[in-house]
Design an enzyme around this catalytic site. Structure first.
Site, PDB file in Angstrom:
ATOM      1  N   ASP A  37       0.773  -1.103   0.012  1.00  0.00           N
ATOM      2  CA  ASP A  37       0.007   0.007  -0.092  1.00  0.00           C
ATOM      3  C   ASP A  37       0.884   1.258  -0.151  1.00  0.00           C
ATOM      4  O   ASP A  37       0.281   2.349   0.065  1.00  0.00           O
ATOM      5  CB  ASP A  37      -0.980  -0.018   1.189  1.00  0.00           C
ATOM      6  CG  ASP A  37      -0.234   0.182   2.318  1.00  0.00           C
ATOM      7  OD1 ASP A  37       1.065   0.119   2.694  1.00  0.00           O
ATOM      8  OD2 ASP A  37      -0.917   0.170   3.510  1.00  0.00           O
ATOM      9  N   GLY A  38       2.204   1.100  -0.187  1.00  0.00           N
ATOM     10  CA  GLY A  38       3.224   2.363   0.006  1.00  0.00           C
ATOM     11  C   GLY A  38       3.628   2.789   0.957  1.00  0.00           C
ATOM     12  O   GLY A  38       4.620   3.450   1.261  1.00  0.00           O
ATOM     13  N   GLU A  39       3.179   2.121   2.271  1.00  0.00           N
ATOM     14  CA  GLU A  39       3.884   2.323   3.594  1.00  0.00           C
ATOM     15  C   GLU A  39       5.358   1.956   3.653  1.00  0.00           C
ATOM     16  O   GLU A  39       5.728   1.083   3.125  1.00  0.00           O
ATOM     17  CB  GLU A  39       3.056   1.871   4.684  1.00  0.00           C
ATOM     18  CG  GLU A  39       1.991   2.352   5.194  1.00  0.00           C
ATOM     19  CD  GLU A  39       1.085   1.674   6.341  1.00  0.00           C
ATOM     20  OE1 GLU A  39       1.915   0.622   6.998  1.00  0.00           O
ATOM     21  OE2 GLU A  39       0.057   1.604   6.596  1.00  0.00           O
ATOM     22  N   ARG A  94      10.147  25.148  -1.448  1.00  0.00           N
ATOM     23  CA  ARG A  94       9.406  26.099  -2.375  1.00  0.00           C
ATOM     24  C   ARG A  94       8.226  26.556  -1.848  1.00  0.00           C
ATOM     25  O   ARG A  94       7.522  27.493  -2.533  1.00  0.00           O
ATOM     26  CB  ARG A  94       9.459  25.492  -3.673  1.00  0.00           C
ATOM     27  CG  ARG A  94      10.835  25.691  -4.585  1.00  0.00           C
ATOM     28  CD  ARG A  94      10.537  25.211  -5.777  1.00  0.00           C
ATOM     29  NE  ARG A  94      10.455  23.523  -5.945  1.00  0.00           N
ATOM     30  CZ  ARG A  94      10.483  22.855  -6.939  1.00  0.00           C
ATOM     31  NH1 ARG A  94      10.506  23.411  -8.227  1.00  0.00           N
ATOM     32  NH2 ARG A  94      10.159  21.969  -7.102  1.00  0.00           N
ATOM     33  N   HIS A 128      16.366  26.156  -0.980  1.00  0.00           N
ATOM     34  CA  HIS A 128      15.775  27.169  -2.123  1.00  0.00           C
ATOM     35  C   HIS A 128      15.538  28.727  -1.497  1.00  0.00           C
ATOM     36  O   HIS A 128      15.752  29.587  -2.365  1.00  0.00           O
ATOM     37  CB  HIS A 128      14.355  26.428  -2.529  1.00  0.00           C
ATOM     38  CG  HIS A 128      13.785  27.332  -3.365  1.00  0.00           C
ATOM     39  ND1 HIS A 128      14.304  27.576  -4.966  1.00  0.00           N
ATOM     40  CD2 HIS A 128      12.601  28.186  -3.449  1.00  0.00           C
ATOM     41  CE1 HIS A 128      13.531  28.440  -5.462  1.00  0.00           C
ATOM     42  NE2 HIS A 128      12.322  28.825  -4.699  1.00  0.00           N
ATOM     43  N   ASP A 167      17.334  33.340 -13.737  1.00  0.00           N
ATOM     44  CA  ASP A 167      16.391  34.321 -13.100  1.00  0.00           C
ATOM     45  C   ASP A 167      16.913  35.110 -12.295  1.00  0.00           C
ATOM     46  O   ASP A 167      18.129  35.014 -11.848  1.00  0.00           O
ATOM     47  CB  ASP A 167      14.895  33.586 -12.643  1.00  0.00           C
ATOM     48  CG  ASP A 167      15.610  32.695 -11.540  1.00  0.00           C
ATOM     49  OD1 ASP A 167      16.414  33.077 -10.658  1.00  0.00           O
ATOM     50  OD2 ASP A 167      15.030  31.609 -11.342  1.00  0.00           O
ATOM     51  N   LYS A 190      13.492  35.977 -16.032  1.00  0.00           N
ATOM     52  CA  LYS A 190      12.514  34.734 -16.576  1.00  0.00           C
ATOM     53  C   LYS A 190      10.928  35.133 -15.564  1.00  0.00           C
ATOM     54  O   LYS A 190      10.859  35.926 -14.583  1.00  0.00           O
ATOM     55  CB  LYS A 190      12.987  33.837 -15.656  1.00  0.00           C
ATOM     56  CG  LYS A 190      12.154  32.304 -15.696  1.00  0.00           C
ATOM     57  CD  LYS A 190      12.906  31.336 -14.933  1.00  0.00           C
ATOM     58  CE  LYS A 190      12.073  30.969 -13.494  1.00  0.00           C
ATOM     59  NZ  LYS A 190      12.834  29.991 -12.986  1.00  0.00           N
ATOM     60  N   ASP A 218      21.851  27.343 -11.160  1.00  0.00           N
ATOM     61  CA  ASP A 218      20.592  27.569 -10.478  1.00  0.00           C
ATOM     62  C   ASP A 218      20.867  26.720  -9.218  1.00  0.00           C
ATOM     63  O   ASP A 218      21.735  25.928  -9.114  1.00  0.00           O
ATOM     64  CB  ASP A 218      19.607  26.869 -11.308  1.00  0.00           C
ATOM     65  CG  ASP A 218      18.271  27.598 -11.130  1.00  0.00           C
ATOM     66  OD1 ASP A 218      18.169  28.081 -10.201  1.00  0.00           O
ATOM     67  OD2 ASP A 218      17.197  27.536 -11.998  1.00  0.00           O
TER      68      ASP A 218
HETATM   69  C1  R5P Z   1      13.123  28.649  -9.190  1.00  0.00           C
HETATM   70  O1  R5P Z   1      12.947  29.784  -8.429  1.00  0.00           O
HETATM   71  C2  R5P Z   1      14.336  27.935  -8.865  1.00  0.00           C
HETATM   72  O2  R5P Z   1      15.417  28.443  -8.524  1.00  0.00           O
HETATM   73  C3  R5P Z   1      14.634  27.075 -10.077  1.00  0.00           C
HETATM   74  O3  R5P Z   1      14.882  27.638 -11.253  1.00  0.00           O
HETATM   75  C4  R5P Z   1      13.328  26.153 -10.500  1.00  0.00           C
HETATM   76  O4  R5P Z   1      12.941  25.433  -9.276  1.00  0.00           O
HETATM   77  C5  R5P Z   1      13.781  24.944 -11.713  1.00  0.00           C
HETATM   78  O5  R5P Z   1      12.495  24.337 -11.858  1.00  0.00           O
HETATM   79  P1  R5P Z   1      12.332  23.835 -13.285  1.00  0.00           P
HETATM   80  O6  R5P Z   1      13.522  22.740 -13.815  1.00  0.00           O
HETATM   81  O7  R5P Z   1      11.123  23.050 -13.387  1.00  0.00           O
HETATM   82  O8  R5P Z   1      12.167  24.983 -14.177  1.00  0.00           O
END
Ligand code: R5P
Length: 291
Positions: A37-39, A94, A128, A167, A190, A218
């Site tokens: 069941d995933g547990e 996030r 993040h 970004d 972005k 990133d």
């Molecule tokens: C966004 O602010 C993060 O720094 C990444 O750029 C983002 O989470 C990357 O996600 P994806 O690969 O889906 O574009």
């Protein structure tokens, strides 16, 4: 040196073993059984002693890995009053704030769960957002893998390299990376649609990228959408080779194929998430934060 016992489970056992060896500490593995069941059912192979370090990333399957690390922490707490939790990749980071009305700030709940489970200190790598750490009511530390990634790129002898953030949010990261490399940096503009997740690059022409090798930096690559759009934009400006680098390569679905198709020569990530691209070891920076 303080004596630790390091506990690792399959999601991070390779990294956990490296940390244990650098700390000259005992390593204890676990047996993981997933029921139909995933547990998840986890059994510690030996009794831990002294201060305990649990090492466990929260990458897909995110919810299962979250429960597994919490289960390990609560078990560790039975043997020690000091339980350090190293979460090399922190899922849910996030979701650190309410972007659209009514959204649940799940990171806040996750932070509470670690305290209730018995964690006394949290160590994460390139989380993040620092805001995500503010939800914890126990001491936390964010360490960065940028120095380790830079060491890798310094060995490549790239052609007049330029560091690019896909970004504006990543401009500080790109700046630090570029300073350590001793090269220039820029950040693209972005836009991501908060409802559909669709990404577009709003930047105008960037003539300074022409004929230069690019290091796209990133914190994480998930679906690859951000890197693909950035790479397509830079290719149109006639840049040289493009290298994509990040701390956490989730590479969901066919992200890797899409990224390569967009013109990226190589993807370089760290072992916070093990995989084909995880060529850089973050155990040195984690060990520094523990000892
Ligand atoms: C966004 O602010 C993060 O720094 C990444 O750029 C983002 O989470 C990357 O996600 P994806 O690969 O889906 O574009």
């Amino acid at each position: 040196m303080v004596s630790f016992t390091v506990i690792g489970e399959s999601s991070s056992d390779h990294l956990a073993r490296k940390i244990a060896s650098k700390l000259k500490s005992k390593y204890i593995g676990c047996e993981l059984r997933v029921f139909p069941d995933g547990e998840s059912k986890i059994t510690l192979k030996t009794k831990p002693k002294g201060k305990i370090v649990v090492v466990h990333s929260v990458y897909p399957p995110v919810d299962s890995n979250l429960v597994r690390v919490l289960a390990l922490v609560s078990q560790a707490k039975k043997y020690s009053s000091e339980v350090y939790v190293v979460i090399p990749y922190m899922g849910y980071a996030r979701q650190d704030r309410e972007f659209l009305p009514g959204e649940v700030v799940t990171m806040s709940l996750v932070a509470k769960m670690f305290k209730v489970a018995g964690a006394t200190r949290i160590i994460v790598v390139d989380i993040h957002s620092i805001l995500a750490l503010k939800h914890f009511q126990i001491p936390t530390k964010n360490v960065t893998a940028i120095g380790e990634l830079v060491k890798y790129f310094k060995r490549l002898h790239l052609k007049y390299p330029l560091v690019v953030s896909p970004d504006m949010g990543g401009v500080e990261r790109a700046k630090n990376f570029a300073n350590m490399m001793g090269v220039d940096y820029i950040a693209l503009e972005k836009h991501r649609d908060r409802k559909t997740g669709e990404v577009i690059i709003k930047s105008k022409n960037h003539y300074e990228v022409r004929n230069r090798d690019i290091i796209l930096v990133d914190d994480m690559i998930s679906t690859g959408g951000s890197i693909v759009k950035a790479a397509e934009h830079l290719k149109k400006q006639k840049c040289g080779k493009i290298y994509a680098t990040c701390t956490h390569a989730l590479l969901i679905g066919d992200a890797e194929r899409k990224i390569r198709k967009s013109g990226v020569t190589r993807i370089v990530s760290t072992n916070t998430i093990p995989g084909k691209t995880s060529m850089v070891d973050v155990s040195p920076v984690i060990v520094k934060a523990i000892s």
